[in-house]
Scaffold this motif. Structure first.
Motif, PDB file in Angstrom:
ATOM      1  N   LEU A 184       0.830  -1.200   0.000  1.00 61.92           N
ATOM      2  CA  LEU A 184       0.000   0.000   0.000  1.00 61.92           C
ATOM      3  C   LEU A 184       0.866   1.252   0.000  1.00 61.92           C
ATOM      4  CD1 LEU A 184      -2.735   1.394   0.155  1.00 61.92           C
ATOM      5  CD2 LEU A 184      -2.688   1.090   2.642  1.00 61.92           C
ATOM      6  N   LEU A 185       1.896   1.263   0.865  1.00 64.54           N
ATOM      7  CA  LEU A 185       2.791   2.417   0.935  1.00 64.54           C
ATOM      8  C   LEU A 185       3.464   2.658  -0.412  1.00 64.54           C
ATOM      9  CD1 LEU A 185       4.362   4.594   2.486  1.00 64.54           C
ATOM     10  CD2 LEU A 185       5.984   2.821   3.185  1.00 64.54           C
ATOM     11  N   PHE A 186       3.979   1.586  -1.018  1.00 70.01           N
ATOM     12  CA  PHE A 186       4.657   1.688  -2.304  1.00 70.01           C
ATOM     13  C   PHE A 186       3.701   2.204  -3.380  1.00 70.01           C
ATOM     14  CE2 PHE A 186       6.252  -0.196  -6.282  1.00 70.01           C
ATOM     15  CZ  PHE A 186       7.547   0.315  -6.275  1.00 70.01           C
ATOM     16  N   SER A 187       2.472   1.712  -3.361  1.00 73.51           N
ATOM     17  CA  SER A 187       1.477   2.113  -4.360  1.00 73.51           C
ATOM     18  C   SER A 187       1.145   3.596  -4.249  1.00 73.51           C
ATOM     19  CB  SER A 187       0.201   1.282  -4.197  1.00 73.51           C
ATOM     20  OG  SER A 187       0.458  -0.087  -4.380  1.00 73.51           O
ATOM     21  N   ILE A 188       1.019   4.094  -3.010  1.00 74.10           N
ATOM     22  CA  ILE A 188       0.706   5.517  -2.800  1.00 74.10           C
ATOM     23  C   ILE A 188       1.803   6.392  -3.388  1.00 74.10           C
ATOM     24  CG2 ILE A 188       0.436   7.327  -1.065  1.00 74.10           C
ATOM     25  CD1 ILE A 188      -0.807   5.167   0.755  1.00 74.10           C
ATOM     26  N   VAL A 189       3.051   6.085  -3.044  1.00 71.27           N
ATOM     27  CA  VAL A 189       4.181   6.901  -3.499  1.00 71.27           C
ATOM     28  C   VAL A 189       4.290   6.868  -5.022  1.00 71.27           C
ATOM     29  CG1 VAL A 189       6.686   7.193  -3.425  1.00 71.27           C
ATOM     30  CG2 VAL A 189       5.443   6.598  -1.339  1.00 71.27           C
ATOM     31  N   GLN A 197      -3.028   0.605  15.384  1.00 71.21           N
ATOM     32  CA  GLN A 197      -3.974   0.107  16.379  1.00 71.21           C
ATOM     33  C   GLN A 197      -5.027   1.146  16.735  1.00 71.21           C
ATOM     34  OE1 GLN A 197      -1.521  -1.152  19.653  1.00 71.21           O
ATOM     35  NE2 GLN A 197      -1.018  -3.110  18.687  1.00 71.21           N
ATOM     36  N   ARG A 198      -4.683   2.431  16.585  1.00 69.50           N
ATOM     37  CA  ARG A 198      -5.615   3.481  17.019  1.00 69.50           C
ATOM     38  C   ARG A 198      -6.166   4.308  15.861  1.00 69.50           C
ATOM     39  NH1 ARG A 198      -1.425   3.726  21.012  1.00 69.50           N
ATOM     40  NH2 ARG A 198      -2.179   3.180  23.084  1.00 69.50           N
ATOM     41  N   MET A 199      -5.506   4.278  14.719  1.00 71.80           N
ATOM     42  CA  MET A 199      -5.953   5.066  13.572  1.00 71.80           C
ATOM     43  C   MET A 199      -6.370   4.154  12.433  1.00 71.80           C
ATOM     44  SD  MET A 199      -5.837   8.414  13.915  1.00 71.80           S
ATOM     45  CE  MET A 199      -5.132   9.669  14.981  1.00 71.80           C
ATOM     46  N   PRO A 200      -7.485   4.452  11.764  1.00 71.54           N
ATOM     47  CA  PRO A 200      -7.869   3.657  10.592  1.00 71.54           C
ATOM     48  C   PRO A 200      -6.866   3.858   9.460  1.00 71.54           C
ATOM     49  CG  PRO A 200      -9.287   5.577  10.812  1.00 71.54           C
ATOM     50  CD  PRO A 200      -8.457   5.530  12.056  1.00 71.54           C
ATOM     51  N   ALA A 201      -6.792   2.886   8.579  1.00 75.36           N
ATOM     52  CA  ALA A 201      -5.831   2.940   7.472  1.00 75.36           C
ATOM     53  C   ALA A 201      -6.047   4.171   6.596  1.00 75.36           C
ATOM     54  CB  ALA A 201      -5.933   1.674   6.635  1.00 75.36           C
ATOM     55  N   ALA A 202      -7.313   4.597   6.461  1.00 76.29           N
ATOM     56  CA  ALA A 202      -7.609   5.758   5.611  1.00 76.29           C
ATOM     57  C   ALA A 202      -6.905   7.013   6.103  1.00 76.29           C
ATOM     58  CB  ALA A 202      -9.119   5.992   5.559  1.00 76.29           C
ATOM     59  N   ILE A 203      -6.878   7.224   7.425  1.00 70.94           N
ATOM     60  CA  ILE A 203      -6.215   8.404   7.985  1.00 70.94           C
ATOM     61  C   ILE A 203      -4.712   8.310   7.765  1.00 70.94           C
ATOM     62  CG2 ILE A 203      -5.701   9.669  10.113  1.00 70.94           C
ATOM     63  CD1 ILE A 203      -8.498  10.153   9.029  1.00 70.94           C
ATOM     64  N   SER A 204      -4.143   7.119   7.930  1.00 69.35           N
ATOM     65  CA  SER A 204      -2.710   6.947   7.679  1.00 69.35           C
ATOM     66  C   SER A 204      -2.373   7.242   6.229  1.00 69.35           C
ATOM     67  CB  SER A 204      -2.286   5.518   8.035  1.00 69.35           C
ATOM     68  OG  SER A 204      -2.469   5.265   9.408  1.00 69.35           O
ATOM     69  N   VAL A 205      -3.212   6.802   5.316  1.00 65.71           N
ATOM     70  CA  VAL A 205      -3.003   7.063   3.892  1.00 65.71           C
ATOM     71  C   VAL A 205      -3.063   8.562   3.614  1.00 65.71           C
ATOM     72  CG1 VAL A 205      -4.010   6.805   1.590  1.00 65.71           C
ATOM     73  CG2 VAL A 205      -3.805   4.811   3.090  1.00 65.71           C
ATOM     74  N   ILE A 206      -4.065   9.229   4.186  1.00 62.84           N
ATOM     75  CA  ILE A 206      -4.214  10.682   4.006  1.00 62.84           C
ATOM     76  C   ILE A 206      -2.991  11.412   4.551  1.00 62.84           C
ATOM     77  CG2 ILE A 206      -5.522  12.700   4.803  1.00 62.84           C
ATOM     78  CD1 ILE A 206      -8.034  10.850   4.628  1.00 62.84           C
ATOM     79  N   PHE A 207      -2.502  10.960   5.712  1.00 61.56           N
ATOM     80  CA  PHE A 207      -1.315  11.582   6.303  1.00 61.56           C
ATOM     81  C   PHE A 207      -0.108  11.425   5.377  1.00 61.56           C
ATOM     82  CE2 PHE A 207       2.630  11.093   8.738  1.00 61.56           C
ATOM     83  CZ  PHE A 207       2.664  12.312   9.395  1.00 61.56           C
TER      84      PHE A 207
END
Length: 493
Positions: free
Chosen positions: A5-10, A321-331
């Motif tokens: 996922l990280l690689f795809s975003i970049v 554990q505390r943040m949904p994946a969507a927020i991490s992606v947005i960040f």
């Protein structure tokens, strides 16, 4: 966040930038690279400059600094807004009247060749150190994320992460330069601000608060204080506002990277509208970042996270554990959007300044357009390598708050530029051109001695952002002592 996922975003983000670069860089020449053929849309320039002005340091450090200085950074932002007025109505008219490609050509006309080279050299030093510090902060966050994502598979070296990012920047700025950056900065600013707003809304919902109740909670913890009234404190409001004004005047108005975009606008009046629009948006955005910082600290308290300063926002945003994946992606998208504008424009501006100011490429009639383009590409590649090396140095001198490092570097390196421009604009005196390089070196050295001896000289008083003004004043006095009261023949001032 999974490695895939990280690689795809970049990669997806980079592909979009390449498409924009290809579209805007078609049939480009040196004028396109240096000043966008003086045909940039002022609204795009104004909006895109938000991303360049803020960078990854603002995105991470300003919210993180709320735990230590509350909303005190807004004092600097108020000064910044005043500085933009000076840029719009004092500096821009000067640059447009002289039809400058490099703003440091003013020194050549006003003082002489050595003054011109000195001003350009201090810009190159200042922007190189400042931009690499900004770049380091974001790359370091991405590196930590990569190490976490690939920890069970293989180790990604920090130098390789930095090299890949710099190669990406090199690829999409190599041809179009300013013409491309005006558009890519607009895209990146949009992503960064969207990420900021989404994060604010999400954390408010997690805290079950509205804007009013969250501000009350911040106030009860002393985090919403804006104005500091102790004259001995580095946060004293007068010093912060004064320092903020001069930081903007120097780091924007006397900076080739920032002015390169402004003078790419066709008309002076549109460039002025750009700067004044930028100042208003900038103030609002800084308030939002400070508000986000307060929310992050409130949220961290409720879940028992102790991270602070530059580590706070990344720690919370990337906590699976505390943040949904969507927020991490947005960040991540917002962080990358904050990273690229702080590096792409810097490398482009440094290339322009070195080619025009140091190599005198625009005046070389013995070189064909093809040869000039080849030289410009070589310089562009050279600055990419320099950025890589300096980021690796920053890795070994990690600081808790990179924004304080950047402001300190600016105080020492932009001071001589401030003094040079002030002397040229405010006086009609000429200077001994041969002495200017020595005066420019002496001013920051005197500032260093003053700062080291401040406890003996001023007791409880601590020098803050006003160091930049003091540096400029030392430069101004040195120029005055080496000057005459007669006007240079043919001088434009």
């Amino acid at each position: 966040m999974t490695p895939g996922l990280l690689f795809s975003i970049v990669i997806a983000y980079f592909v979009i930038l390449l498409i924009v670069a290809w579209y805007t860089g078609r049939n480009s020449n040196n004028d396109s690279f240096f000043i966008g053929n003086r045909n940039s849309n002022w609204m795009l320039v104004a909006f895109g400059m938000i991303g360049t002005s803020l960078s990854g340091v603002t995105f991470v450090s300003v919210p993180g600094d709320v735990g230590k200085t509350a909303f005190g950074y807004f004092q600097v932002a108020l000064g910044n807004m005043m500085g933009y007025v000076v840029i719009a109505f004092v500096l821009l008219p000067l640059y447009y009247r002289l039809q400058l490609t490099s703003i440091y050509n003013y020194f050549s006309t006003r003082f002489g060749n050595k003054s011109y080279k000195t001003g350009a050299s201090f810009f190159i030093l200042s922007r190189t150190l400042g931009a690499t510090a900004r770049l380091y902060l974001v790359v370091n966050i991405l590196q930590n994320l990569l190490e976490e994502a690939f920890k069970d598979q293989f180790q990604v070296p920090f130098w390789l992460t930095t090299l890949i990012i710099l190669l990406m920047i090199l690829l999409y700025t190599f041809e179009g330069g300013v013409k491309t950056i005006v558009y890519t900065d607009t895209l990146q600013t949009t992503c960064m601000l969207a990420g900021l707003v989404i994060c604010i809304v999400y954390i408010l919902n997690r805290l079950d608060m509205n804007v009013g109740s969250s501000l009350q909670a911040m106030g009860s913890k002393g985090m919403s204080k804006i104005f500091f009234t102790d004259p001995n404190s580095p946060l004293f409001f007068f010093k912060q506002i004064l320092g903020g004004a001069f930081i903007t005047i120097t780091m924007t108005g006397m900076d080739q990277e920032m002015m390169q975009k402004n003078i790419s606008v066709k008309r002076l009046v549109d460039a002025q509208k750009n700067i004044m629009t930028l100042s208003l948006i900038f103030g609002v955005v800084i308030l939002l970042f400070l508000f986000l910082g307060g929310l992050l600290y409130l949220y961290a308290d409720t879940i028992g996270v102790t991270a602070a300063s530059d580590k706070l926002f990344p720690t919370l945003a990337l906590d699976a554990q505390r943040m949904p994946a969507a927020i991490s992606v947005i960040f991540i998208i917002a962080l990358i959007s904050a990273l690229f504008p702080s590096a792409d424009g810097a490398i482009t501006a440094l290339t322009s300044s070195f080619c025009i100011d140091i190599l005198n490429m625009q005046r070389r009639e013995d070189l064909s357009e093809k040869e000039k383009k080849k030289t410009r590409r070589f310089v562009h590649l050279g600055f990419t390598v320099i950025f890589l090396l300096i980021v690796l140095v920053f890795k070994h001198i990690d600081s808790q708050s990179m924004i304080s490092v950047i402001l300190k570097v600016a105080s020492y390196t932009y001071g001589p530029l401030l003094g040079l421009f002030a002397f040229g604009i405010l006086t009609k005196r000429t200077v001994n051109d041969d002495m200017v390089p020595g005066v420019a070196l002496a001013a920051p050295v005197l500032c260093y001695v003053l700062e080291m001896c401040q406890s003996y000289l001023f007791k409880d008083y601590k020098i803050g952002l006003e160091l930049l003004v003091i540096n400029g004043l030392f430069m101004f006095i040195g120029l005055w002592l080496s000057s005459g009261n007669f006007q240079k023949k043919g001088m434009l001032s």
